[in-house]
Design a protein around this motif. Structure first.
Motif, short mmCIF file in Angstrom:
data_model
loop_
_atom_site.label_atom_id
_atom_site.label_comp_id
_atom_site.label_asym_id
_atom_site.label_seq_id
_atom_site.Cartn_x
_atom_site.Cartn_y
_atom_site.Cartn_z
N ASP A 480 0.86 -1.20 0.00
CA ASP A 480 0.00 0.00 0.00
C ASP A 480 0.89 1.25 0.00
O ASP A 480 1.66 1.46 0.96
CB ASP A 480 -0.91 0.02 1.23
N THR A 482 1.17 5.55 -0.53
CA THR A 482 0.52 6.86 -0.59
C THR A 482 1.60 7.89 -0.90
O THR A 482 2.58 8.01 -0.13
CB THR A 482 -0.17 7.21 0.72
N VAL A 484 2.52 11.87 -1.29
CA VAL A 484 2.02 13.16 -0.80
C VAL A 484 2.95 14.28 -1.24
O VAL A 484 4.18 14.21 -1.02
CB VAL A 484 1.90 13.16 0.74
N ARG A 493 -2.44 14.32 -2.82
CA ARG A 493 -2.30 13.00 -2.16
C ARG A 493 -2.86 11.94 -3.10
O ARG A 493 -4.00 12.03 -3.52
CB ARG A 493 -3.03 12.99 -0.82
N THR A 494 -2.07 10.93 -3.39
CA THR A 494 -2.50 9.84 -4.27
C THR A 494 -2.18 8.50 -3.60
O THR A 494 -1.07 8.32 -3.07
CB THR A 494 -1.81 9.91 -5.64
N GLU A 495 -3.16 7.58 -3.62
CA GLU A 495 -2.98 6.26 -3.01
C GLU A 495 -3.05 5.18 -4.07
O GLU A 495 -3.80 5.29 -5.05
CB GLU A 495 -4.05 6.00 -1.94
N LYS A 496 -2.26 4.12 -3.86
CA LYS A 496 -2.23 3.02 -4.83
C LYS A 496 -1.87 1.74 -4.08
O LYS A 496 -0.99 1.74 -3.20
CB LYS A 496 -1.17 3.30 -5.90
N LEU A 517 1.62 7.80 -8.74
CA LEU A 517 2.33 8.16 -7.53
C LEU A 517 3.44 9.17 -7.81
O LEU A 517 3.64 10.14 -7.05
CB LEU A 517 2.93 6.91 -6.87
#
Length: 527
Positions: A480, A482, A484, A493-496, A517
């Motif tokens: 996981d 993230t 920032v 902020r991007t999550e993948k 990201l």
């Protein structure tokens, strides 16, 4: 971060070293060979009002090697975004610790102790006491119906030497053997023998009945003693009758002889001489409530605890055999042997408490035949009752044993930690605490990072993860991330999440499609 694993495995440590490399062609015109980073080639980013030279974007020579991150040029007129970091090490082997909490007890109660007097007592009624007529040896005289006279009906036996009192367990606790030797020329319709205790009230232990006893015949039967108390002083009450005998030759040596014998008695209370017994074997299993199946494992640390308690007034030997623990040098199973003395009483038993260090031993277990079936530790106990001992003069001494007295063996293990394991992990999940990693690839120029966020687009980016992977089974790796950029306005902020299966001992993993990201130009990555 989570990791699941299945398959055959060996314990190992997983140290994740992530070298995140993003390659991307900037959407602008660049020379095929831009030369050294000191060139001042203008770069126009269409969504920004500022102009930056390559010297503002590209890291100085050697900076990437020093810091582990930055932007560099690469062949083909592209920029290379480099970020490296070490993910905290997590050892999968730390998850494999046995904590069997059950306690196994072997209890050999006194109903498994045997008194073996191996004694017999005989008494006779001479022919002269059966008849009220005088005769000489060899005389042939006519005899009518015969009876055993009342004066001869009670016979006192000599007391037993090896017991004073024994309470026989029920059922099938033992018996008295009763033998009648009709050493006369008489035929008897019936002879009945009552066995009585030679004490007030004369309690009866039972009766033996013989019918149609032929001249010079010997007959045998037994009297069940289950539930009775056999004592050292017995007496017999005998009754008998026979038909008209006709002409009979008489001898003074003729007699009716009664023999009482006692061999082995199982008791729950006794005061007797206890001799060496046959070994008593007990076995039991300790269920291992583990998620994983182990075929063999080298033990790094752990102890086997045991307690032996003798509540009986006899000497004993105990042999313990733990069938799954092996000495790596001799390949023998773990065995313990103890000789312990007699107890003063059941309230004051003879007790031994100790432990064995299992470090260096090897645990070997058969794999279950069906999924969901637990593995078990197997142990076997052999108890040998030696004897009640001797007195100071060397004579066998009497022992007192009671129904509540027992020989008890208890054992259990504490936490067992393994160094090397071979087996089948059914489902192992290892979670690593998230960590925050600050990133400064812009040489402390936050205005670049803020202005280019969302404008500097990398088309093809990937992470390269180097693994210190020594585990010998497939592993599912869930990552996981993230990204920032706190310097952008507003912050981005991007999550993948990425989900992969690692082959056994795979030491490198390429994670594609990480442009989302990287394109936020993060100053912090959470994972």
């Amino acid at each position: 971060m989570k990791r699941d694993a299945r398959g055959s495995w060996k314990r190992g440590a997983v140290a994740l070293f992530a070298a995140l490399t993003a390659l991307g062609a900037l959407r602008c015109s660049m020379p095929d060979n831009p030369g050294l980073p000191s060139w001042d080639v203008p770069l126009v980013v269409t969504l920004s009002a500022e102009r930056y030279g390559l010297d503002s974007l590209v890291s100085r020579p050697g900076a990437i090697q020093e810091s582990g991150n930055g932007i560099d040029t690469s062949l083909g007129g592209t920029l290379q975004f480099v970020y490296t970091d070490s993910i905290p090490e997590k050892k999968v082997g730390d998850q494999f610790v046995f904590n069997p909490e059950q306690e196994i007890s072997y209890i050999n109660s006194t109903d498994t102790l045997f008194v073996e007097p191996n004694e017999q007592r005989s008494e006779s009624i001479p022919l002269g006491d059966l008849l009220d007529v005088p005769f000489n040896d060899g005389d042939t005289v006519p005899l009518d119906t015969i009876f055993i006279p009342a004066s001869s009906q009670v016979i006192e036996l000599e007391q037993f030497d090896s017991l004073r009192v024994v309470h026989v367990v029920t059922p099938n606790g033992g018996s008295l053997g009763m033998t009648l030797n009709n050493d006369t020329e008489f035929f008897w319709n019936e002879i009945q023998i009552q066995v009585l205790l030679d004490e007030p009230g004369n309690p009866s232990l039972g009766a033996a009945v013989f019918q149609n006893v032929q001249p010079r015949e010997t007959v045998t039967t037994s009297i069940d003693l289950s539930g009775d108390s056999l004592k050292q002083n017995l007496m017999l009450r005998v009754e008998g009758n026979g038909p008209d005998q006709g002409m009979v030759q008489l001898f003074h040596s003729d007699a009716l002889t009664f023999t009482v014998s006692v061999t082995q008695i199982s008791c729950d209370f006794a005061e007797a001489i206890i001799r060496r017994q046959e070994p008593i074997f007990s076995s039991n299993d300790l269920v291992l409530d583990q998620d994983d199946w182990i075929s063999s494992a080298q033990i790094d640390s752990g102890f086997l605890y045991y307690e032996i308690e003798n509540q009986t007034d006899v000497e004993d030997s105990i042999y313990l055999d733990f069938l799954d623990f092996f000495d790596t040098e001799t390949n023998d199973t773990l065995k313990l042997a103890f000789h312990f003395g007699r107890a003063n009483s059941s309230e004051n038993p003879w007790v031994l408490v100790d432990s064995i260090n299992l470090a260096g031993k090897e645990l070997r277990l058969p794999l279950p035949s069906a999924d969901g079936e637990p593995q078990r530790l197997h142990a076997r106990t052999k108890s040998v009752i030696l004897s009640s001992g001797e007195d100071l003069d060397g004579n066998p001494r009497f022992a007192r044993i009671a129904v509540q007295d027992s020989v008890i063996t208890r054992f259990y293990t504490g936490a067992i930690k393994f160094g090397r394991i071979e087996g089948v992990p059914k489902d192992v999940t290892v979670e690593i605490e998230p960590q925050s990693q600050p990133i400064d690839i812009w040489n402390q120029q936050p205005d670049i990072q803020a202005d280019l966020a969302g404008s500097l687009l990398l088309e093809d980016a990937s992470f390269v993860v180097s693994l210190g992977n020594s585990i010998d089974f497939p592993a599912r790796l869930i990552l996981d991330f993230t990204a920032v950029n706190s310097r952008a306005d507003p912050p981005i902020r991007t999550e993948k999440t990425y989900d992969f299966w690692l082959a056994p001992s795979q030491d490198e993993l390429v994670i594609p499609d990480v442009e989302e990201l990287i394109n936020v130009l993060p100053d912090t990555i959470l994972f």
